[in-house]
Design a protein around this motif. Structure first.
Motif, PDB file in Angstrom:
ATOM      1  N   GLY A  43      19.963 -16.961 -12.989  1.00 28.84           N
ATOM      2  CA  GLY A  43      19.147 -18.010 -13.593  1.00 28.84           C
ATOM      3  C   GLY A  43      19.836 -18.655 -14.782  1.00 28.84           C
ATOM      4  O   GLY A  43      21.031 -18.473 -15.010  1.00 28.84           O
ATOM      5  N   GLU A  44      19.064 -19.402 -15.547  1.00 29.04           N
ATOM      6  CA  GLU A  44      19.595 -20.175 -16.666  1.00 29.04           C
ATOM      7  C   GLU A  44      19.165 -19.654 -18.034  1.00 29.04           C
ATOM      8  O   GLU A  44      19.557 -20.199 -19.052  1.00 29.04           O
ATOM      9  CB  GLU A  44      19.154 -21.639 -16.530  1.00 29.04           C
ATOM     10  CG  GLU A  44      19.736 -22.338 -15.319  1.00 29.04           C
ATOM     11  CD  GLU A  44      21.250 -22.447 -15.383  1.00 29.04           C
ATOM     12  OE1 GLU A  44      21.772 -22.785 -16.460  1.00 29.04           O
ATOM     13  OE2 GLU A  44      21.901 -22.167 -14.366  1.00 29.04           O
ATOM     14  N   ALA A  45      18.341 -18.635 -18.077  1.00 30.15           N
ATOM     15  CA  ALA A  45      17.798 -18.158 -19.346  1.00 30.15           C
ATOM     16  C   ALA A  45      18.876 -17.509 -20.210  1.00 30.15           C
ATOM     17  O   ALA A  45      19.793 -16.856 -19.709  1.00 30.15           O
ATOM     18  CB  ALA A  45      16.662 -17.162 -19.104  1.00 30.15           C
ATOM     19  N   THR A  46      18.741 -17.709 -21.525  1.00 31.21           N
ATOM     20  CA  THR A  46      19.602 -17.029 -22.479  1.00 31.21           C
ATOM     21  C   THR A  46      18.748 -16.164 -23.389  1.00 31.21           C
ATOM     22  O   THR A  46      17.523 -16.290 -23.429  1.00 31.21           O
ATOM     23  CB  THR A  46      20.445 -18.024 -23.311  1.00 31.21           C
ATOM     24  OG1 THR A  46      19.580 -18.879 -24.033  1.00 31.21           O
ATOM     25  CG2 THR A  46      21.367 -18.826 -22.423  1.00 31.21           C
ATOM     26  N   PHE A  47      19.412 -15.289 -24.116  1.00 26.61           N
ATOM     27  CA  PHE A  47      18.738 -14.288 -24.929  1.00 26.61           C
ATOM     28  C   PHE A  47      19.544 -14.153 -26.209  1.00 26.61           C
ATOM     29  O   PHE A  47      20.764 -14.006 -26.158  1.00 26.61           O
ATOM     30  CB  PHE A  47      18.725 -12.965 -24.149  1.00 26.61           C
ATOM     31  CG  PHE A  47      17.984 -11.865 -24.822  1.00 26.61           C
ATOM     32  CD1 PHE A  47      16.616 -11.752 -24.687  1.00 26.61           C
ATOM     33  CD2 PHE A  47      18.666 -10.941 -25.594  1.00 26.61           C
ATOM     34  CE1 PHE A  47      15.932 -10.719 -25.316  1.00 26.61           C
ATOM     35  CE2 PHE A  47      17.991  -9.909 -26.216  1.00 26.61           C
ATOM     36  CZ  PHE A  47      16.621  -9.806 -26.078  1.00 26.61           C
ATOM     37  N   SER A  48      18.896 -14.239 -27.354  1.00 28.77           N
ATOM     38  CA  SER A  48      19.655 -14.148 -28.596  1.00 28.77           C
ATOM     39  C   SER A  48      19.127 -13.044 -29.503  1.00 28.77           C
ATOM     40  O   SER A  48      17.989 -12.599 -29.380  1.00 28.77           O
ATOM     41  CB  SER A  48      19.676 -15.491 -29.321  1.00 28.77           C
ATOM     42  OG  SER A  48      18.383 -15.913 -29.645  1.00 28.77           O
TER      43      SER A  48
END
Length: 124
Positions: A43-48
């Motif tokens: 997918g395209e989700a990011t996590f910071s």
């Protein structure tokens, strides 16, 4: 609208980055020691992860990561030394979930909901 990213607090960003890399996320931005952003393998989700002077009090953040082969994923993470609070368990809301905490104490739920994730029998 699409969810872009979720940010969690941490005292030690580098330690949290190493943990999330064990889960399979890939490092995109390393602005240590204050910030890092990772991407999910699908997918395209990011996590910071953002450094904070102290962690929030109370229940805090809960983050869910879905994987079709949940039990196998959890077993692999255990082999890597990841400690779980709860191993995969079938829930009454028709998801299978495992629970653990990241190095900053944020609650993570690794789960598989399949069709029931967005279309449970009680959906409006």
């Amino acid at each position: 609208m699409e969810l872009n990213q979720v940010t969690v607090p941490a005292l030690d960003v580098a330690k949290s980055v190493a943990f999330y890399q064990q889960l399979g996320l890939r490092l995109l931005v390393d602005a240590g020691p204050r910030y890092a952003r990772l991407e999910c393998p699908d997918g395209e989700a990011t996590f910071s992860i953002h450094q904070v002077p102290e962690l929030p009090q109370g229940p805090g953040v809960t983050v869910y990561f879905e994987h079709e082969q949940l039990d196998e994923w959890v077993a692999e993470l255990q082999r890597l030394g990841v400690v779980f609070d709860e191993l995969p368990t079938d829930q009454s809301w028709l998801w299978r979930e495992a629970r653990l905490r990241d190095p900053a104490g944020n609650q993570l739920i690794l789960f598989y909901g399949g069709e029931n994730r967005k279309n449970p029998p009680w959906r409006l």
